[in-house]
Design an enzyme around this catalytic site. Sequence first.
Site, PDB file in Angstrom:
ATOM      1  N   ASP A  17      73.844  21.463  77.882  1.00 27.88           N
ATOM      2  CA  ASP A  17      75.711  20.491  77.238  1.00 27.88           C
ATOM      3  C   ASP A  17      75.680  21.617  76.250  1.00 27.88           C
ATOM      4  OD1 ASP A  17      76.986  18.237  76.864  1.00 27.88           O
ATOM      5  OD2 ASP A  17      74.887  16.603  77.101  1.00 27.88           O
ATOM      6  N   ASP A  53      83.614  13.370  78.569  1.00 29.90           N
ATOM      7  CA  ASP A  53      82.998  12.618  79.089  1.00 29.90           C
ATOM      8  C   ASP A  53      83.405  11.341  80.285  1.00 29.90           C
ATOM      9  OD1 ASP A  53      80.306  14.134  78.814  1.00 29.90           O
ATOM     10  OD2 ASP A  53      79.251  12.087  78.741  1.00 29.90           O
ATOM     11  N   GLU A 106      79.721  22.571  79.179  1.00 27.91           N
ATOM     12  CA  GLU A 106      80.856  21.905  77.504  1.00 27.91           C
ATOM     13  C   GLU A 106      82.301  21.889  77.665  1.00 27.91           C
ATOM     14  OE1 GLU A 106      83.857  24.587  78.766  1.00 27.91           O
ATOM     15  OE2 GLU A 106      83.507  25.817  77.341  1.00 27.91           O
ATOM     16  N   TRP A 107      82.467  20.863  78.383  1.00 24.28           N
ATOM     17  CA  TRP A 107      83.435  19.724  78.194  1.00 24.28           C
ATOM     18  C   TRP A 107      84.973  20.191  78.359  1.00 24.28           C
ATOM     19  CZ3 TRP A 107      81.501  19.000  73.196  1.00 24.28           C
ATOM     20  CH2 TRP A 107      79.713  17.728  73.233  1.00 24.28           C
ATOM     21  N   GLY A 108      84.683  21.970  79.240  1.00 27.14           N
ATOM     22  CA  GLY A 108      86.131  21.690  79.222  1.00 27.14           C
ATOM     23  C   GLY A 108      87.005  23.219  77.827  1.00 27.14           C
TER      24      GLY A 108
END
Lengths: 376, 376
Positions: free
Chosen positions: B124, B181, B158-160
């Site tokens: 994460d 998310d 890393e959420w883009g």
Amino acid sequence: MLAPTPPMGWNSWNTFGGKINEQVVKETADAFVEQGLKEAGYEYVVIDDHWEANERVDGRLVPNEKFPGGIKALADYVHGKGLKFGIYSCAGTHTCGGRPASYGYEEIDAQTFADWGVDFLKYDRCYVPSGVVAPPLYWRMGQALRATGRPILYSVCEWGKDKPWEWAPRAGAHMWRTTGDINDSWESVFKIGFERQVGLHSYAGPDHWNDPDMLVVGMHGKGNVAKGGCTDVEYRSHFSLWCLLASPLMIGCDVRAMSEPAREILLNTEAIAVNQDPLGRQGYRVGEFMHGSRPTPVWAKPLEDGSVAVGLFNLTDLDKRRVSVAWEAISIDPKRPCTVRDLWAHEELGVHTVEFTAQPPSHGVALLRITPQGAG
Amino acid sequence: MLAPTPPMGWNSWNTFGGKINEQVVKETADAFVEQGLKEAGYEYVVIDDHWEANERVDGRLVPNEKFPGGIKALADYVHGKGLKFGIYSCAGTHTCGGRPASYGYEEIDAQTFADWGVDFLKYDRCYVPSGVVAPPLYWRMGQALRATGRPILYSVCEWGKDKPWEWAPRAGAHMWRTTGDINDSWESVFKIGFERQVGLHSYAGPDHWNDPDMLVVGMHGKGNVAKGGCTDVEYRSHFSLWCLLASPLMIGCDVRAMSEPAREILLNTEAIAVNQDPLGRQGYRVGEFMHGSRPTPVWAKPLEDGSVAVGLFNLTDLDKRRVSVAWEAISIDPKRPCTVRDLWAHEELGVHTVEFTAQPPSHGVALLRITPQGAG
């Protein structure tokens, strides 16, 4: 209201660039009448950059030696043909061609233009002093034009840099460029027309129009910014899209010597009627399918009589791609019978329900008017 | 190659969040076998955040009191079921839940995971020290995992933020999140799935996959991040798109107590076969039509046998919108007869040429397998 429907006319830049002169403008006005352009609705004859002398005289802009009779006489000549006359300046210290421009002279120049009988001002964005924010400069010229008391159509040309659709109407603009300059090439038409105009339709309406730049129809590779030239099929797609976009229709070719295909395109009264529809809604992209990297988009423009103008475009390099529009996607009940008219072939294509499919040539279009029976 | 086709499994976060414990993980592994998930291809049982104790012991991560048997024993239990075991850490100093994380401890933690028999690491991006650039941190953990000698599937989360599709494969990642998310709501599925994944298909392939986040199928509004829950029709669209996207299929619901509709969706072997097709191409949006602000998009995924999986989605709020796919748009000759199979109804829909049209319910999908006759 100066521009209840999108302005129509001609501008010297695309073909003549710095080589514009008095004689060309007069002959262009003559051609407007002789070639039927005036009758079709084209109205503004606009000189772009390079009419200006290199120095102001008593603080005022004056024309250079290519306009020996002066601008007022030229405007009178154009008015004498029942047409309107337009001119060009710039929000910076100099025009893009390096001539004196209106920064700090907004009121004087606006009054000069009004004194000369100018009906249209295209206002460019070169040589804005560093650190100066551009939008207020457009507002200043808008105020100055208004203060003259003469109705002057205000064409903002800041190339879409500061999202002019969000502020130009409040600056007094009747139209504003949404992108950089177009040139006579399919790539340019594709990029500026089919890619960069998506999502802007809600900003336009009567008296305030998005401007995707002048037409390249009929340039056939000529002109100082030409990059190869489009085919006639491509010109037809270009013109169809500009009509659907409710764009200003400013011709950029030499109207004194139009090719027959260019005349047919520029004088297609059924396409022009789509552009000039009094409802004044800009068309929008209903959807598109990709074929590799090139799409087959569908653009639609609701018209005042309840019909919908629809462009089925085949922008791929392959011939006869199938392109469909479903009634649902243009807010018509699928069961509703509609007449379909081809605005280039000028013929009825029958009564249809649910959807209509065409197979345009590569880079081509089927421009349709779809009319629910009982409407229109 | 650890992930020749998109990884399949389950992750504790969506339903359990901070309330995960040893017993739930064991029962989940049991359910994988009993519910047929294992047989359908689901393989990884992954614990997300909150397994960690608040302090390291001798510099090593240790589990908290909810995992009294320790992680190695739990991994052994999962392995005993013929499944694989995954765990979670974070590239910053702390996990998103505030537990100790791997910044500066990459080699030690990777070795700890390898010692425990971990097969999968989700990594994460919380609490990255200010001024520290994130991508190199992902590279460091990728190197550390490789150095252990144990095959550990590396899931970058890393959420883009830094376009991981451009660098994560070189950091050793087998999959990488492309967005923030997901949550159990139609708006979230629409935004993350149908809007944010456009244009990314060329970055994915065997052993390196775009990850639009875990499935919310079957959550029915439960779970700590739920925002209302989707309908079963919406879950089916969500699952269909994830299959077409060649996304990892990580279940997020409580598989010990699946609803019957959720089981039918998650165990649709024909849809899973699309996701797991050995050609390993990610599907892409072929095109879409807008109906107001909501589209009817068509997504397509070429399959190894020459057939094409196609999703005809009706994302509008109106029932039975017509959605069509033309053979041309999926690179099939229009004259070529193709069998069309409905992968949710599990039935053949006949032989067609040129195009196929369906009328899915609002927020629904027709998931098809279109096979040119003579292929397959």
